[in-house]
Each structure stands twice: as C-alpha cells, then as structure tokens.
Design a protein around this motif. Structure first.
Motif, PDB file in Angstrom:
ATOM      1  N   GLY A   1       6.533   1.812   1.029  1.00  0.00           N
ATOM      2  CA  GLY A   1       5.160   2.123   0.635  1.00  0.00           C
ATOM      3  C   GLY A   1       5.040   2.304  -0.865  1.00  0.00           C
ATOM      4  O   GLY A   1       5.804   3.034  -1.468  1.00  0.00           O
TER       5      GLY A   1
ATOM      6  N   ASN B   1       0.846  -1.194   0.000  1.00  0.00           N
ATOM      7  CA  ASN B   1       0.000   0.000   0.000  1.00  0.00           C
ATOM      8  C   ASN B   1       0.879   1.240   0.000  1.00  0.00           C
ATOM      9  O   ASN B   1       2.056   1.174   0.343  1.00  0.00           O
TER      10      ASN B   1
ATOM     11  N   TYR C   1      -0.086  -3.271   5.674  1.00  0.00           N
ATOM     12  CA  TYR C   1       0.797  -2.557   4.753  1.00  0.00           C
ATOM     13  C   TYR C   1       0.815  -3.188   3.364  1.00  0.00           C
ATOM     14  O   TYR C   1       1.178  -2.539   2.392  1.00  0.00           O
TER      15      TYR C   1
ATOM     16  N   TYR D   1       1.647   3.677   2.050  1.00  0.00           N
ATOM     17  CA  TYR D   1       1.617   4.152   3.429  1.00  0.00           C
ATOM     18  C   TYR D   1       2.784   5.117   3.647  1.00  0.00           C
ATOM     19  O   TYR D   1       3.730   5.157   2.876  1.00  0.00           O
TER      20      TYR D   1
END
Length: 158
Positions: free
Chosen positions: A93, A32, A148, A34
């Motif tokens: 991320g 993701n 995540y 993040y």
C-alpha cells in the motif's frame, strides 16, 4: 543466376518481415494507501476478443498465491506459460513499482488492451483494476485504478 537472385531477394524480404517490430514502454504502477498485505499484480496482454494472450509481469513471487488472481490463473493453468522471467516482488500500500515491457507495434490500434489485475490476501480481488487500450493515445495516458492500484502510467522508452 537470375533465379538465384530472385530467390535470395524473396527469402531476404520474408525474413525481414517476419521479425515483429517492438517498442519498449516503462510502466509505473502507483498503489493506493490500503491496509493489509502486499498486493499481487498481474499485467497481461488481452486480445480484441477479451482473451488472455501473454503475461507481461507478475508482481508477487510466491506461486501459492497465484490462484487468488482467479481469471489470470485459469489462463496460466491452461497454457502453462513460462513466467519466471517476468516475476518479481509484490507491492505494498502506497508503494510504486516500475517495469519495462516490449509491445509489438502491430498490436497498437487493433483492439488489444493491457490488463492489471490485483489481489491482496483475505481481501477483494480486482480482475480489471486497470485496463489500458493499446491505442496511440491510450498507451501514454495516466489511467486511474479501481482497486488497490491508484494509477498506471506508461511512457515510451526512446
């Protein structure tokens, strides 16, 4: 002479059956988007009782952070499994990582799972970010993550 032939045949059959058939799978982990440090991700084989059996991959090179992956770390400390051959870079991320695993065919459709744990420094730990049932169907599906990891996709290598 006949006894030797029978003995040789039995030994040959035993040695062939003792080699477990394995299949290779390419695993793509998409993270993701993040904020924060790169994630440490552990990929483990979980037996039908829910216990750790083997570590397939450690995405994160620095041993000092392994303790942030609490459940796997307990297993690692107890078994002292050699993991240097499966250790690599952590993943940030929005990034993706690709690994290849060899999975014993006998583990399919027997209640085994692949577990993907993830942790990011000073953020939440996800013990079951993704779990994939080792079934004929489950092992080739795209599975969404809950932390995540955005998703994981395995494909059999021919």
């Amino acid at each position: 002479m006949t006894k030797k032939i029978i003995l040789f045949t039995l030994l040959s059959l035993f040695s062939v059956s003792s080699f477990a058939q394995k299949s290779k799978y390419k695993c793509m982990i998409q993270m993701n988007n993040y904020q924060g440090e790169k994630a440490y991700v552990i990929v483990s084989l979980i037996d039908p009782k829910g216990e750790y059996e083997k570590t397939f991959a450690v995405l994160g090179p620095d041993k000092q952070w392994f303790n942030t992956l609490k459940e796997w770390y307990k297993f690692q400390n107890k078994t002292k499994e050699k993991i240097s051959a499966v250790t690599g870079a952590s993943v940030g991320g929005g990034d993706r990582a690709v690994r290849t695993f060899e999975i014993e065919d006998a583990k399919l459709n027997k209640g085994y799972k692949l577990r993907f744990e993830s942790a990011v420094e000073e953020q939440k730990y996800h013990v079951k970010d993704v779990e994939i049932a080792l079934t004929s169907q489950g092992i080739v599906e795209k599975i969404e993550g809950s932390g995540y990891i955005r998703f994981v996709k395995l494909s059999k290598v021919q």
